[in-house]
Design a protein around this motif. Sequence first.
Motif, PDB file in Angstrom:
ATOM      1  N   LYS A   1       0.907  -1.225   0.054  1.00 46.21           N
ATOM      2  CA  LYS A   1      -0.029   0.003  -0.009  1.00 46.21           C
ATOM      3  C   LYS A   1       0.831   1.147   0.027  1.00 46.21           C
ATOM      4  CE  LYS A   1      -3.520   2.509   2.687  1.00 46.21           C
ATOM      5  NZ  LYS A   1      -3.459   3.040   4.047  1.00 46.21           N
ATOM      6  N   VAL A   2       0.493   2.053  -0.916  1.00 48.27           N
ATOM      7  CA  VAL A   2       1.614   3.565  -1.083  1.00 48.27           C
ATOM      8  C   VAL A   2       0.549   4.531  -0.632  1.00 48.27           C
ATOM      9  CG1 VAL A   2       2.788   4.994  -2.757  1.00 48.27           C
ATOM     10  CG2 VAL A   2       2.852   2.473  -3.012  1.00 48.27           C
ATOM     11  N   ASP A   3       1.191   5.297   0.235  1.00 47.02           N
ATOM     12  CA  ASP A   3       0.603   6.463   0.853  1.00 47.02           C
ATOM     13  C   ASP A   3       1.166   7.840   0.278  1.00 47.02           C
ATOM     14  OD1 ASP A   3      -1.540   5.217   2.315  1.00 47.02           O
ATOM     15  OD2 ASP A   3      -0.134   4.873   3.957  1.00 47.02           O
ATOM     16  N   LEU A   4       0.706   8.632  -0.480  1.00 39.96           N
ATOM     17  CA  LEU A   4       1.155   9.692  -0.936  1.00 39.96           C
ATOM     18  C   LEU A   4       0.550  10.845  -0.009  1.00 39.96           C
ATOM     19  CD1 LEU A   4       0.130   9.356  -4.703  1.00 39.96           C
ATOM     20  CD2 LEU A   4       2.496   8.750  -3.785  1.00 39.96           C
ATOM     21  N   GLU A   5       1.884  11.471   0.777  1.00 41.40           N
ATOM     22  CA  GLU A   5       1.291  12.567   1.597  1.00 41.40           C
ATOM     23  C   GLU A   5       2.113  13.870   1.304  1.00 41.40           C
ATOM     24  OE1 GLU A   5       2.882  10.277   4.983  1.00 41.40           O
ATOM     25  OE2 GLU A   5       1.451   9.030   5.288  1.00 41.40           O
ATOM     26  N   GLU A   6       1.550  14.686   2.090  1.00 40.26           N
ATOM     27  CA  GLU A   6       2.142  15.954   1.783  1.00 40.26           C
ATOM     28  C   GLU A   6       3.528  16.158   2.004  1.00 40.26           C
ATOM     29  OE1 GLU A   6       0.774  18.840   0.487  1.00 40.26           O
ATOM     30  OE2 GLU A   6      -1.136  17.503   0.383  1.00 40.26           O
ATOM     31  N   ASP A   7       3.888  15.541   3.060  1.00 39.68           N
ATOM     32  CA  ASP A   7       5.539  15.549   3.752  1.00 39.68           C
ATOM     33  C   ASP A   7       6.326  14.498   2.747  1.00 39.68           C
ATOM     34  OD1 ASP A   7       4.175  13.656   4.954  1.00 39.68           O
ATOM     35  OD2 ASP A   7       5.375  14.053   6.702  1.00 39.68           O
ATOM     36  N   GLY A   8       5.767  13.572   2.138  1.00 45.43           N
ATOM     37  CA  GLY A   8       6.343  12.392   1.421  1.00 45.43           C
ATOM     38  C   GLY A   8       5.669  11.186   1.153  1.00 45.43           C
ATOM     39  N   ILE A   9       6.467  10.069   0.849  1.00 46.61           N
ATOM     40  CA  ILE A   9       5.746   8.712   0.438  1.00 46.61           C
ATOM     41  C   ILE A   9       6.069   7.800   1.587  1.00 46.61           C
ATOM     42  CG2 ILE A   9       5.658   6.925  -1.092  1.00 46.61           C
ATOM     43  CD1 ILE A   9       6.766   9.306  -3.100  1.00 46.61           C
ATOM     44  N   SER A  10       5.118   6.721   1.825  1.00 44.41           N
ATOM     45  CA  SER A  10       5.556   5.747   2.784  1.00 44.41           C
ATOM     46  C   SER A  10       4.885   4.540   2.280  1.00 44.41           C
ATOM     47  CB  SER A  10       5.035   6.098   4.262  1.00 44.41           C
ATOM     48  OG  SER A  10       3.271   6.250   4.195  1.00 44.41           O
TER      49      SER A  10
ATOM     50  N   ASN B   1       9.670   8.057   3.231  1.00 46.62           N
ATOM     51  CA  ASN B   1       9.455   8.498   4.736  1.00 46.62           C
ATOM     52  C   ASN B   1       9.583   7.258   5.403  1.00 46.62           C
ATOM     53  OD1 ASN B   1       9.343  11.541   3.927  1.00 46.62           O
ATOM     54  ND2 ASN B   1       7.201  11.219   4.349  1.00 46.62           N
ATOM     55  N   ALA B   2       8.793   6.270   5.061  1.00 47.39           N
ATOM     56  CA  ALA B   2       8.771   5.224   6.041  1.00 47.39           C
ATOM     57  C   ALA B   2       8.291   3.737   5.149  1.00 47.39           C
ATOM     58  CB  ALA B   2       7.813   5.346   7.179  1.00 47.39           C
ATOM     59  N   VAL B   3       8.977   2.920   5.320  1.00 48.78           N
ATOM     60  CA  VAL B   3       8.802   1.404   4.983  1.00 48.78           C
ATOM     61  C   VAL B   3       8.184   0.455   6.180  1.00 48.78           C
ATOM     62  CG1 VAL B   3       9.577  -0.643   3.731  1.00 48.78           C
ATOM     63  CG2 VAL B   3      10.447   1.770   3.146  1.00 48.78           C
ATOM     64  N   ASN B   4       6.893   0.330   6.343  1.00 48.90           N
ATOM     65  CA  ASN B   4       6.215  -0.309   7.515  1.00 48.90           C
ATOM     66  C   ASN B   4       6.073  -1.737   7.079  1.00 48.90           C
ATOM     67  OD1 ASN B   4       5.883   2.343   8.840  1.00 48.90           O
ATOM     68  ND2 ASN B   4       4.527   2.751   7.512  1.00 48.90           N
ATOM     69  N   VAL B   5       6.646  -2.691   7.510  1.00 44.20           N
ATOM     70  CA  VAL B   5       6.674  -4.060   7.476  1.00 44.20           C
ATOM     71  C   VAL B   5       5.644  -4.663   8.400  1.00 44.20           C
ATOM     72  CG1 VAL B   5       7.779  -6.252   7.165  1.00 44.20           C
ATOM     73  CG2 VAL B   5       8.922  -4.209   6.467  1.00 44.20           C
ATOM     74  N   HIS B   6       4.447  -5.260   7.843  1.00 45.72           N
ATOM     75  CA  HIS B   6       3.369  -6.103   8.637  1.00 45.72           C
ATOM     76  C   HIS B   6       3.474  -7.474   8.304  1.00 45.72           C
ATOM     77  CE1 HIS B   6       1.504  -2.005   9.220  1.00 45.72           C
ATOM     78  NE2 HIS B   6       1.924  -1.679   8.118  1.00 45.72           N
ATOM     79  N   VAL B   7       3.826  -8.070   9.427  1.00 47.02           N
ATOM     80  CA  VAL B   7       3.944  -9.670   9.091  1.00 47.02           C
ATOM     81  C   VAL B   7       2.528 -10.071   9.614  1.00 47.02           C
ATOM     82  CG1 VAL B   7       4.898 -11.793  10.012  1.00 47.02           C
ATOM     83  CG2 VAL B   7       6.330  -9.698   9.870  1.00 47.02           C
ATOM     84  N   VAL B   8       1.834 -10.681   8.573  1.00 44.68           N
ATOM     85  CA  VAL B   8       0.342 -11.181   8.579  1.00 44.68           C
ATOM     86  C   VAL B   8       0.215 -12.685   8.918  1.00 44.68           C
ATOM     87  CG1 VAL B   8      -0.298  -9.086   7.700  1.00 44.68           C
ATOM     88  CG2 VAL B   8       0.166 -11.014   6.408  1.00 44.68           C
ATOM     89  N   GLY B   9       1.318 -13.395   8.732  1.00 44.55           N
ATOM     90  CA  GLY B   9       1.369 -14.910   8.823  1.00 44.55           C
ATOM     91  C   GLY B   9       2.692 -15.460   8.915  1.00 44.55           C
ATOM     92  N   ILE B  10       2.562 -16.841   9.181  1.00 42.39           N
ATOM     93  CA  ILE B  10       3.841 -17.527   9.163  1.00 42.39           C
ATOM     94  C   ILE B  10       3.383 -18.908   8.255  1.00 42.39           C
ATOM     95  CG2 ILE B  10       5.328 -19.151  10.614  1.00 42.39           C
ATOM     96  CD1 ILE B  10       5.648 -16.353  11.229  1.00 42.39           C
TER      97      ILE B  10
END
Length: 135
Positions: free
Chosen positions: A66-75, A112-121
């Motif tokens: 999921k890409v978020d285009l924000e005023e202060d950058g991209i996460s 700005n950020a790379v958020n990693v969500h581990v949703v399963g094993i």
Amino acid sequence: MTEKNHVIDMEHQHTRLGKVEIAPEVIEVVTSIAAAEIEGVATMRGNFATGVAERLGRKSHGKGVKVDLEEDGISVDVYVVINYGVSIPDVAKQIQENIHQTLKTMTAIDLNAVNVHVVGIQLEQQEVIADTTQE
């Protein structure tokens, strides 16, 4: 950056030839591929719509991103399934570093950020060996 047009305007890439704009879908695809390259990542996790599309034969290369285009950058947010037995913090850090480096190299975009969500094993698939010899 122009959010209303849903493209990323590469302001410093204006030349006498024209300007360069990158669609968020491009960032999704590059991010998905960069995350899947890391050893320990079993699969990327998409939403219900991408699962249905894949069952109908359409390949979703931006799945799990999921890409978020924000005023202060991209996460970016990345949703992954990790293989059983690996160090989750180490794999997550490698995912973040690879995504950041790949996007910087290919698009010259600083995130700005790379958020990693581990949703399963993902558990290992065990093969069942049946004795087929007749006595």
